[in-house]
Design an enzyme around this catalytic site. Sequence first.
Site, PDB file in Angstrom:
ATOM      1  N   LYS A  24       0.836  -1.197   0.000  1.00 42.09           N
ATOM      2  CA  LYS A  24       0.000   0.000   0.000  1.00 42.09           C
ATOM      3  C   LYS A  24       0.874   1.251   0.000  1.00 42.09           C
ATOM      4  O   LYS A  24       1.955   1.245   0.596  1.00 42.09           O
ATOM      5  CB  LYS A  24      -0.845   0.039   1.283  1.00 42.09           C
ATOM      6  CG  LYS A  24      -2.028  -0.898   1.310  1.00 42.09           C
ATOM      7  CD  LYS A  24      -2.822  -0.699   2.593  1.00 42.09           C
ATOM      8  CE  LYS A  24      -3.935  -1.716   2.723  1.00 42.09           C
ATOM      9  NZ  LYS A  24      -5.010  -1.555   1.739  1.00 42.09           N
ATOM     10  N   ARG A  47     -10.623 -11.152   2.009  1.00 44.53           N
ATOM     11  CA  ARG A  47     -11.568 -12.131   1.458  1.00 44.53           C
ATOM     12  C   ARG A  47     -10.959 -13.528   1.435  1.00 44.53           C
ATOM     13  O   ARG A  47     -11.678 -14.516   1.528  1.00 44.53           O
ATOM     14  CB  ARG A  47     -12.022 -11.672   0.057  1.00 44.53           C
ATOM     15  CG  ARG A  47     -10.925 -11.619  -0.961  1.00 44.53           C
ATOM     16  CD  ARG A  47     -11.324 -10.842  -2.207  1.00 44.53           C
ATOM     17  NE  ARG A  47     -11.363  -9.392  -1.969  1.00 44.53           N
ATOM     18  CZ  ARG A  47     -11.688  -8.493  -2.898  1.00 44.53           C
ATOM     19  NH1 ARG A  47     -12.044  -8.891  -4.102  1.00 44.53           N
ATOM     20  NH2 ARG A  47     -11.687  -7.208  -2.627  1.00 44.53           N
TER      21      ARG A  47
HETATM   22  N1  BES Z   1      -8.151  -3.591   4.528  1.00 42.10           N
HETATM   23  C1  BES Z   1      -8.351  -3.158   3.197  1.00 42.10           C
HETATM   24  C2  BES Z   1      -9.645  -2.377   3.015  1.00 42.10           C
HETATM   25  C3  BES Z   1      -9.718  -1.031   3.685  1.00 42.10           C
HETATM   26  C4  BES Z   1      -9.450   0.113   2.960  1.00 42.10           C
HETATM   27  C5  BES Z   1     -10.105  -0.920   5.000  1.00 42.10           C
HETATM   28  C6  BES Z   1      -9.535   1.353   3.585  1.00 42.10           C
HETATM   29  C7  BES Z   1     -10.184   0.304   5.616  1.00 42.10           C
HETATM   30  C8  BES Z   1      -9.910   1.447   4.909  1.00 42.10           C
HETATM   31  C9  BES Z   1      -8.396  -4.363   2.255  1.00 42.10           C
HETATM   32  O1  BES Z   1      -7.648  -5.445   2.642  1.00 42.10           O
HETATM   33  C10 BES Z   1      -7.873  -3.907   0.945  1.00 42.10           C
HETATM   34  O2  BES Z   1      -6.723  -3.580   0.880  1.00 42.10           O
HETATM   35  N2  BES Z   1      -8.715  -3.893  -0.068  1.00 42.10           N
HETATM   36  C11 BES Z   1      -8.335  -3.462  -1.365  1.00 42.10           C
HETATM   37  C12 BES Z   1      -8.909  -4.412  -2.365  1.00 42.10           C
HETATM   38  C13 BES Z   1      -8.444  -4.161  -3.769  1.00 42.10           C
HETATM   39  C14 BES Z   1      -6.986  -4.580  -3.892  1.00 42.10           C
HETATM   40  C15 BES Z   1      -9.316  -4.941  -4.689  1.00 42.10           C
HETATM   41  C16 BES Z   1      -8.870  -2.062  -1.574  1.00 42.10           C
HETATM   42  O3  BES Z   1     -10.011  -1.807  -1.205  1.00 42.10           O
HETATM   43  O4  BES Z   1      -8.146  -1.216  -2.069  1.00 42.10           O
HETATM   44 MN    MN Z   2      -5.626  -5.263   1.981  1.00 43.13          MN
END
Ligand code: BES
Ligand code: MN
Length: 490
Positions: free
Chosen positions: A273, A347
């Site tokens: 990230k 997921r």
């Molecule tokens: N934990 C994150 C989702 C999240 C984002 C929680 C912002 C709280 C605040 C999750 O694991 C994630 O990284 N999701 C990705 C999925 C994408 C790669 C399809 C996302 O939402 O960017």
């Molecule tokens: Mn994630």
Amino acid sequence: MRFITRKIKEQNSDTIICFIFENDNKKSETFKYIDELSNGLLSKQIYECETITGKFQETFKFAINENLKVLIVGLGKKEEFTRQKFSQCIALAARTAKTLSKNKSIAIETIENCCQSTNINKKDIAQITLTSARIGLYQFDKYVADKNKIETIELLSSNIDPEIEKGAEIGAFVSFAMKFAKDLVNESAQIVTPRYIANLAEEIAKEHKLEAKIYNKNQIKELNMNAFLAVGQGSINEPMFIHLTYKPKTTPRKKIALIGKGITFDAGGMNIKPASSMLTMKSDMTGAAAILGIIQAIGKLQPDVEVHVISALCENMTSGSAYKQGDILTAMNGKTIEVDNTDAEGRITLADALCYADYLNADEVIDIATLTGAVIVALGNNITGIMGNNQNQINNFREIAEEFCENTWQMPILDELKDNLKSEIADFKNTGGKSAGTSTAAWFLSNFTKSKSWMHLDIAGTAYLDKTNKETLFGPTGVMIRSLINYILS
Ligand code: BES
Ligand code: MN
Ligand code: ZN
């Protein structure tokens, strides 16, 4: 924090809170009490000087003497009053009273004033009052010098009946569950590792006489949760899987399994990230914190419902041993997942947790997860996304969530979403394109449960706030804990 229900004249706090509606002539018992003590000052302010109008969230402070301060909070127009507005007024009132009180005790009037003029029952009023007051007072002060704590909340009423007592009891445990969860989310991910949470789960089980199954890495392997294991393999902190069970003394009326996403830190894995998105990712175990808070409340409230709480706990890190794009993972139910993006890890861990829950033969399975950034785009920071495969369950839950002052909105899981996750070499990929991110994630999850009553709460937008909201301050919110406990009790 102590909660006491008291008759108005017996109150012991140095700060007393009284609520008034806009343009309302009805005087509550507490109003009359304050008016009497202040020689009619309160009436005068309202009816003669118009310094107090009762407008929504208007606050007015004055002192009767050195030992008794009064806070008047406006509830707005009676015809526009809702439970959610009520909750917001209580939170604001408690937060404001905290700055006034010296004896660390505040008295909140509420019962008569709101019940008589609205259709909210006394029991819920009492619960919401205590819960929302504690939301307003919450502060993670473990690491700060200024520990200004309120120790006692007195709930005032001219007539304390069993309804009020019951509501106050539920409110005390619900608000404890929320505080517990928020504290756990606020604590550093350095400390809150999978093992730390597993140890906590074990302690909770002992205290509340729950059955506890705690699985370490080898035991997780034996259960064939290879999808979950892959996510955790990049971290030096070993994954853990927890399962606690509350069983009522009599035959349970229903059996509910609650699953909480438990990523103790989400760096994104190899799809690392950006710094700004990683900043709050210690909160990616909010689901796990929520279910552990909830099971403690259930252990205290002893409903005739069997409740299972489950979490697959691990850390999603970048390292030489991390799982990689292109890896093909096999979940507990034999379905295969092509890793398209290591940051869509939630997921994958939930897939195995859902498979595990299938073996419990629960009437309902509910998961709560900080799952997709897309839900923030769709619904913002004040509405939780709900998806599932049973419309009755969703309707019932949404109704209860509204009663307990939480916003939800349903999003669809349609079959055509499967095109987003089509893989040439596995049953599915774990991510698709940018569109319909929240629903696509839910569609993915739906492939790993056999339950006909499965519901998924995406709390990525609502679990953690980076600025103060209507009711909740900066940080973890404890979202959906109120609603889930009341749903279980219903
Ligand atoms: N934990 C994150 C989702 C999240 C984002 C929680 C912002 C709280 C605040 C999750 O694991 C994630 O990284 N999701 C990705 C999925 C994408 C790669 C399809 C996302 O939402 O960017
Ligand atoms: Mn994630
Ligand atoms: Zn995550």
